[in-house]
Scaffold this active site. Structure first.
Site, mmCIF file in Angstrom:
data_model
loop_
_atom_site.group_PDB
_atom_site.id
_atom_site.type_symbol
_atom_site.label_atom_id
_atom_site.label_comp_id
_atom_site.label_asym_id
_atom_site.label_seq_id
_atom_site.Cartn_x
_atom_site.Cartn_y
_atom_site.Cartn_z
ATOM 1 N N HIS A 56 -8.899 -22.981 -12.685
ATOM 2 C CA HIS A 56 -9.818 -21.651 -12.088
ATOM 3 C C HIS A 56 -10.624 -22.184 -10.872
ATOM 4 C CE1 HIS A 56 -10.721 -19.474 -16.308
ATOM 5 N NE2 HIS A 56 -9.428 -19.624 -16.031
ATOM 6 N N GLU A 58 -13.477 -22.697 -9.836
ATOM 7 C CA GLU A 58 -14.526 -23.403 -9.855
ATOM 8 C C GLU A 58 -13.846 -25.174 -9.856
ATOM 9 O OE1 GLU A 58 -16.062 -20.245 -12.376
ATOM 10 O OE2 GLU A 58 -14.071 -20.693 -11.601
ATOM 11 N N ALA A 160 -0.091 10.797 2.156
ATOM 12 C CA ALA A 160 -0.055 10.879 3.369
ATOM 13 C C ALA A 160 0.286 12.380 3.720
ATOM 14 C CB ALA A 160 1.202 10.080 3.995
ATOM 15 N N TRP A 181 8.869 11.089 8.754
ATOM 16 C CA TRP A 181 7.461 10.249 8.404
ATOM 17 C C TRP A 181 6.473 11.067 9.236
ATOM 18 C CZ3 TRP A 181 7.360 6.682 5.234
ATOM 19 C CH2 TRP A 181 8.434 5.853 4.940
ATOM 20 N N THR A 207 11.010 13.301 -5.515
ATOM 21 C CA THR A 207 10.868 12.508 -4.314
ATOM 22 C C THR A 207 12.033 11.596 -4.488
ATOM 23 O OG1 THR A 207 8.188 12.278 -4.608
ATOM 24 C CG2 THR A 207 9.374 10.728 -3.447
ATOM 25 N N ASP A 211 14.403 11.890 -0.966
ATOM 26 C CA ASP A 211 14.083 10.854 0.024
ATOM 27 C C ASP A 211 14.750 9.788 -0.387
ATOM 28 O OD1 ASP A 211 12.248 12.610 1.007
ATOM 29 O OD2 ASP A 211 10.552 11.352 0.145
#
Length: 377
Positions: A56, A58, A160, A181, A207, A211
């Site tokens: 870890h 620490e 997008a 794009w 999709t 694409d």
């Protein structure tokens, strides 16, 4: 009584957060954690967690500090553990090192252990401060918190679009999406960063057919496990010659409502694609069943990169925790495909919280939460 310097606490916790981020995609299924040991105003030991190296944050920081840890302050982004798992308890190591004060950004989100490590340190006489840079620390591990609370991954919907809310130009193409794009190179670079931080990507067969994407993490940064690429494909139409299938290395999942014993299913399986049959909802794979199956496979974070129908289904079924909307300074008008399909109107009560806005080249992205993974179980 020792006076606490809050400015110093903020500064050193920021360094611990920076260290924690270095473990991105390399701590799965553990949280990202960073730690700094400070004595006399100087960092004498630093560390962050990497799953394959076991220790870890620490323990790494204390080992590097050595004897200088005695009387020091330890800054850590997550409450130190007090139980034995793959490693021994960090609280024991902190006490053995003689640390005088511990500053933790947040409690452990696991209800089974939350607060125990801090309580153990207090009982031993260590001064404990909790909540410094808490919001940043929580955002760093919101996927871990969602999974540890519910067994389901944190789901981010990424879209997008143009300023008028269109995700594709359909001018002269009927309803067929354009492969052009919409957003800039800067936005697409940020999407790659988001992919790198995700355990799985989820898209729809529409999709893929439009694409032919690869859906890969192209950052070149190290990751502990391959990015899982998942497709909702109710009728098993995924082409054997698609880029997804050709690049499959047991990292492509297809969720379907069709028979998994068909010739088509066997052909996809031979090509390295795993077929998973889930229950049906309105003629398509049920989103909640898909998300729960990904959670069973220890997928802590899933990003949806799909079209209008998948966006609508995810929002309608209430599986989305976070939304990131990339806007380009363009307008498609009536000749564009809307973000959400007409069959799946977004719930009227859906409201984003903790909103942030960032610039990426000429674009801007709006990010917000639909759920609070630290309160909604």
């Amino acid at each position: 009584m020792t006076k606490i310097n809050h400015t110093e606490d903020e500064k050193w916790m920021e360094r611990a957060l920076e260290l924690a981020r270095r473990g991105e995609s390399q701590t799965h299924p553990n949280p990202m954690v960073g730690c700094v040991v400070v004595r006399g105003g100087r960092a004498v030991g630093e560390g962050f967690h990497l799953y394959d190296k076991f220790e870890h944050a620490e323990i790494v920081a204390l080992r590097r500090a050595g004897k200088r840890a005695r009387g020091a302050t330890l800054y850590v982004t997550l409450e130190p553990c007090s139980h034995t798992g793959r490693t021994g308890p960090c609280t024991r190591a902190i006490l053995d090192a003689g640390v005088k004060r511990v500053v933790a950004a947040m409690r452990d989100p696991n209800a089974a252990v939350a607060g125990r490590g801090l309580a153990k340190l207090r009982r031993a006489g260590v001064k404990v401060t909790v909540g410094v840079r808490e919001a940043e620390a929580q955002r760093l591990n919101d996927a871990f918190a969602k999974w540890i609370h519910t067994g389901r991954p944190l789901v981010t919907l990424k879209v997008a679009m143009t300023l008028d809310g269109k995700i594709a130009d359909t001018a002269g193409r009927g309803k067929k999406q354009s492969a052009t794009w919409i957003t800039s190179l800067e936005s697409r670079a940020e999407v790659q960063r988001m992919r790198h931080a995700s355990d799985a990507l989820l898209t729809g067969i529409g999709t893929v057919l439009a694409d032919d994407p690869r859906l890969t993490d192209r950052t070149g940064k190290p990751r502990r496990r391959r990015l899982v690429r998942a497709v909702l494909d109710s009728r098993l139409r995924l082409p054997l010659k698609s880029k997804l299938v050709k690049s499959a290395r047991r990292d492509v999942l297809v969720f379907t409502t069709a028979s998994i014993r068909s010739a088509r299913a066997r052909a996809l399986s031979r090509a390295g694609v795993e077929i998973v049959r889930v229950q049906e909802r309105d003629g398509r794979p049920e989103m909640r069943a898909v998300i729960e199956e990904l959670g069973r496979r220890q997928m802590l974070s899933v990003m949806i990169e799909g079209g209008a129908q998948l966006n609508g289904a995810a929002l309608a079924e209430g599986v989305v925790d976070k939304v990131v909307l990339f806007y380009a300074p363009k307008m498609f008008g009536g000749a564009g495909l809307a973000m959400v399909g007409e069959r799946f109107p977004a719930p009227a009560a859906a409201e984003l919280r903790e909103i942030s806005i960032r610039r990426f080249g000429p674009d801007f992205a709006v990010e917000g939460n639909l759920s609070d993974v630290y309160r909604n179980r």
